[in-house]
Design a protein around this motif. Sequence first.
Motif, PDB file in Angstrom:
ATOM      1  N   PHE A  28     -43.514 -36.585  18.548  1.00 44.50           N
ATOM      2  CA  PHE A  28     -44.181 -35.797  19.861  1.00 44.50           C
ATOM      3  C   PHE A  28     -43.935 -34.334  19.438  1.00 44.50           C
ATOM      4  N   GLU A  29     -44.944 -33.704  19.773  1.00 47.72           N
ATOM      5  CA  GLU A  29     -44.908 -32.010  19.443  1.00 47.72           C
ATOM      6  C   GLU A  29     -44.984 -31.165  20.644  1.00 47.72           C
ATOM      7  N   LYS A  30     -45.188 -31.737  22.062  1.00 46.69           N
ATOM      8  CA  LYS A  30     -45.770 -30.771  23.033  1.00 46.69           C
ATOM      9  C   LYS A  30     -44.773 -30.117  23.633  1.00 46.69           C
ATOM     10  N   GLY A  31     -43.333 -30.324  23.323  1.00 42.64           N
ATOM     11  CA  GLY A  31     -42.407 -29.465  23.762  1.00 42.64           C
ATOM     12  C   GLY A  31     -42.102 -28.321  23.034  1.00 42.64           C
ATOM     13  N   GLN A  32     -42.817 -27.932  22.214  1.00 41.35           N
ATOM     14  CA  GLN A  32     -42.964 -26.507  21.693  1.00 41.35           C
ATOM     15  C   GLN A  32     -44.433 -26.237  21.088  1.00 41.35           C
ATOM     16  N   LYS A  33     -44.473 -25.331  20.277  1.00 42.20           N
ATOM     17  CA  LYS A  33     -45.979 -24.929  19.789  1.00 42.20           C
ATOM     18  C   LYS A  33     -46.065 -24.771  18.328  1.00 42.20           C
ATOM     19  N   LYS A  34     -45.163 -25.471  17.478  1.00 41.25           N
ATOM     20  CA  LYS A  34     -45.425 -25.302  16.098  1.00 41.25           C
ATOM     21  C   LYS A  34     -45.956 -26.659  15.711  1.00 41.25           C
ATOM     22  N   PHE A  35     -47.163 -26.854  14.861  1.00 37.93           N
ATOM     23  CA  PHE A  35     -47.662 -27.993  14.150  1.00 37.93           C
ATOM     24  C   PHE A  35     -46.814 -28.557  13.313  1.00 37.93           C
ATOM     25  N   LEU A 239     -20.851 -43.263  23.756  1.00 36.81           N
ATOM     26  CA  LEU A 239     -21.430 -41.818  23.159  1.00 36.81           C
ATOM     27  C   LEU A 239     -22.815 -41.786  22.762  1.00 36.81           C
ATOM     28  N   HIS A 240     -23.337 -40.601  22.961  1.00 41.34           N
ATOM     29  CA  HIS A 240     -24.732 -40.309  22.386  1.00 41.34           C
ATOM     30  C   HIS A 240     -24.710 -38.979  21.790  1.00 41.34           C
ATOM     31  N   VAL A 241     -24.998 -39.020  20.514  1.00 42.58           N
ATOM     32  CA  VAL A 241     -25.075 -37.661  19.784  1.00 42.58           C
ATOM     33  C   VAL A 241     -26.844 -37.415  19.634  1.00 42.58           C
ATOM     34  N   SER A 242     -26.898 -36.063  20.125  1.00 40.81           N
ATOM     35  CA  SER A 242     -28.172 -35.606  20.147  1.00 40.81           C
ATOM     36  C   SER A 242     -28.145 -34.433  19.112  1.00 40.81           C
ATOM     37  N   PHE A 243     -28.760 -34.734  17.665  1.00 39.38           N
ATOM     38  CA  PHE A 243     -28.523 -33.918  16.621  1.00 39.38           C
ATOM     39  C   PHE A 243     -29.731 -33.225  16.362  1.00 39.38           C
ATOM     40  N   ASP A 244     -29.935 -31.987  16.743  1.00 39.52           N
ATOM     41  CA  ASP A 244     -31.017 -31.236  16.398  1.00 39.52           C
ATOM     42  C   ASP A 244     -30.799 -30.770  14.612  1.00 39.52           C
ATOM     43  N   ILE A 245     -31.661 -30.904  13.820  1.00 39.31           N
ATOM     44  CA  ILE A 245     -31.649 -30.298  12.612  1.00 39.31           C
ATOM     45  C   ILE A 245     -31.269 -29.003  12.339  1.00 39.31           C
ATOM     46  N   ASP A 246     -31.583 -28.182  13.359  1.00 37.93           N
ATOM     47  CA  ASP A 246     -31.571 -26.678  13.064  1.00 37.93           C
ATOM     48  C   ASP A 246     -29.911 -26.545  13.383  1.00 37.93           C
ATOM     49  N   SER A 247     -29.196 -27.273  13.838  1.00 32.59           N
ATOM     50  CA  SER A 247     -27.599 -27.143  13.883  1.00 32.59           C
ATOM     51  C   SER A 247     -27.056 -26.661  12.510  1.00 32.59           C
ATOM     52  N   LEU A 248     -28.089 -27.105  11.320  1.00 32.25           N
ATOM     53  CA  LEU A 248     -27.558 -26.894  10.142  1.00 32.25           C
ATOM     54  C   LEU A 248     -27.919 -25.522   9.523  1.00 32.25           C
ATOM     55  N   ASP A 249     -27.314 -24.920   8.731  1.00 30.42           N
ATOM     56  CA  ASP A 249     -27.827 -23.646   8.076  1.00 30.42           C
ATOM     57  C   ASP A 249     -29.049 -24.010   7.750  1.00 30.42           C
ATOM     58  N   PRO A 250     -29.927 -23.246   7.805  1.00 27.29           N
ATOM     59  CA  PRO A 250     -31.503 -23.205   7.039  1.00 27.29           C
ATOM     60  C   PRO A 250     -31.304 -23.555   5.551  1.00 27.29           C
ATOM     61  N   LEU A 251     -30.252 -23.047   4.993  1.00 26.76           N
ATOM     62  CA  LEU A 251     -30.071 -23.302   3.382  1.00 26.76           C
ATOM     63  C   LEU A 251     -29.893 -24.875   3.200  1.00 26.76           C
ATOM     64  N   GLU A 252     -29.507 -25.724   4.168  1.00 30.92           N
ATOM     65  CA  GLU A 252     -29.413 -27.069   4.045  1.00 30.92           C
ATOM     66  C   GLU A 252     -30.501 -27.484   4.581  1.00 30.92           C
ATOM     67  N   ALA A 253     -31.041 -27.209   5.474  1.00 29.33           N
ATOM     68  CA  ALA A 253     -32.207 -27.939   6.145  1.00 29.33           C
ATOM     69  C   ALA A 253     -33.459 -26.544   6.630  1.00 29.33           C
ATOM     70  N   PRO A 254     -34.302 -26.348   5.757  1.00 32.61           N
ATOM     71  CA  PRO A 254     -35.259 -25.232   6.084  1.00 32.61           C
ATOM     72  C   PRO A 254     -36.393 -25.895   6.717  1.00 32.61           C
ATOM     73  N   SER A 255     -36.843 -27.039   6.817  1.00 34.47           N
ATOM     74  CA  SER A 255     -38.023 -27.535   7.273  1.00 34.47           C
ATOM     75  C   SER A 255     -37.842 -27.760   8.815  1.00 34.47           C
ATOM     76  N   THR A 256     -37.603 -26.725   9.596  1.00 32.82           N
ATOM     77  CA  THR A 256     -37.351 -26.812  11.001  1.00 32.82           C
ATOM     78  C   THR A 256     -37.925 -25.843  11.625  1.00 32.82           C
ATOM     79  N   GLY A 257     -38.246 -25.836  13.022  1.00 32.96           N
ATOM     80  CA  GLY A 257     -39.426 -24.859  13.648  1.00 32.96           C
ATOM     81  C   GLY A 257     -38.389 -23.598  14.354  1.00 32.96           C
ATOM     82  N   THR A 258     -37.284 -23.821  14.353  1.00 33.07           N
ATOM     83  CA  THR A 258     -36.498 -22.492  15.069  1.00 33.07           C
ATOM     84  C   THR A 258     -35.143 -22.406  14.237  1.00 33.07           C
ATOM     85  N   PRO A 259     -35.221 -22.032  13.043  1.00 38.15           N
ATOM     86  CA  PRO A 259     -33.884 -21.892  12.317  1.00 38.15           C
ATOM     87  C   PRO A 259     -33.197 -20.612  12.595  1.00 38.15           C
TER      88      PRO A 259
END
Length: 337
Positions: A28-35, A239-259
């Motif tokens: 799903f991508e409709k919550g933001q604008k990047k393909f 417990l529920h963990v909602s983990f956005d990959i942009d919580s990581l530094d972009p050096l660790e996870a560069p392929s994300t929309g809002t680093p």
Amino acid sequence: MLCSIRAVLLNNFGTRNYGKVGIIGVPFEKGQKKFGVELGPDAIRNAGLLKDLTTLDLDVKDFGDIDYYPETTGDIINMPHLSHVAACTKNLSNRVQEVMNENRVVVTLGGDHSVSVGTIDGHVKSKNNIGVLWVDAHADLNTNITSNSGNVHGMPVALLTSELSDYWPHLPGMDWQKPMLSIRNVAYIGLRSVDRYERLVIEKFGITAFGMEDVERYGIHDVVHMALSRIDPHCNKSLHVSFDIDSLDPLEAPSTGTPVRGGLSLREAIHLMEEVHRTHRLNAIDLVEVNPKIGDDNCVKLTTEAAIHVLQAALGHTRRGLKVPAGITDIPLQTFR
């Protein structure tokens, strides 16, 4: 965090059925604008997620991807894709409940972070008494009025929590979702890009929020336990963990929309998940915002591998090495030949 043995033994909400995992993909991508973020679930699967989880002696079942058909709804200011968000998250909430009914830990692969409206709604409806760790560079506390972008992936916490329900207009198509989660049961870890309105909300409601400054001051181990003690002081919540990959530094996870630079190291994220796993109350994990269309092949590889390391840690992988199978009491000499 110290939990009484009685709280652990008598907990009816958070006791996890060890070894059973259900994977749900949400392209799903409709919550933001990047393909590209809709390709995240397959990118993580193709990087070897299921194989890596089965090496942990887990019973892993892939429930496939969520599909949906948006209904025609009225327009809402600054939420141009509300009908898509409403339909997708409704189906996702139902699927989460189905997977939990099989006594499986739910692992949801996004997709953008708006999908957590569905996962957390389903978790609340299934377990009732839940605590959420929101691991993210961003607070995702905007409403359609306060958002500068109109991106719903910046609004899920505001949509889910009961204390903020009065700040919303009627949302066509979202009548199935009633905010049943108290903001007191949400804790942030990793914040470093917070809007002024979001900061006001955090302060007004006394939301538990640990930014990167706090991680640096106290260390990730203490931050995790302080967060858990705030949202789950009696150790009786699922417990529920909602983990956005942009919580990581972009050096660790560069392929994300809002680093945002200056984030968690992969080592810190793994330790966070190891500590949550040790509570024995983790029942759901979202891993969102992996975008394989951002960056070159190496960037995508770094990001998907980081995602898998995070999920493995949450589901029992230990850096000390896997336990010896039951019944083996000695090491054969030929092992060393």
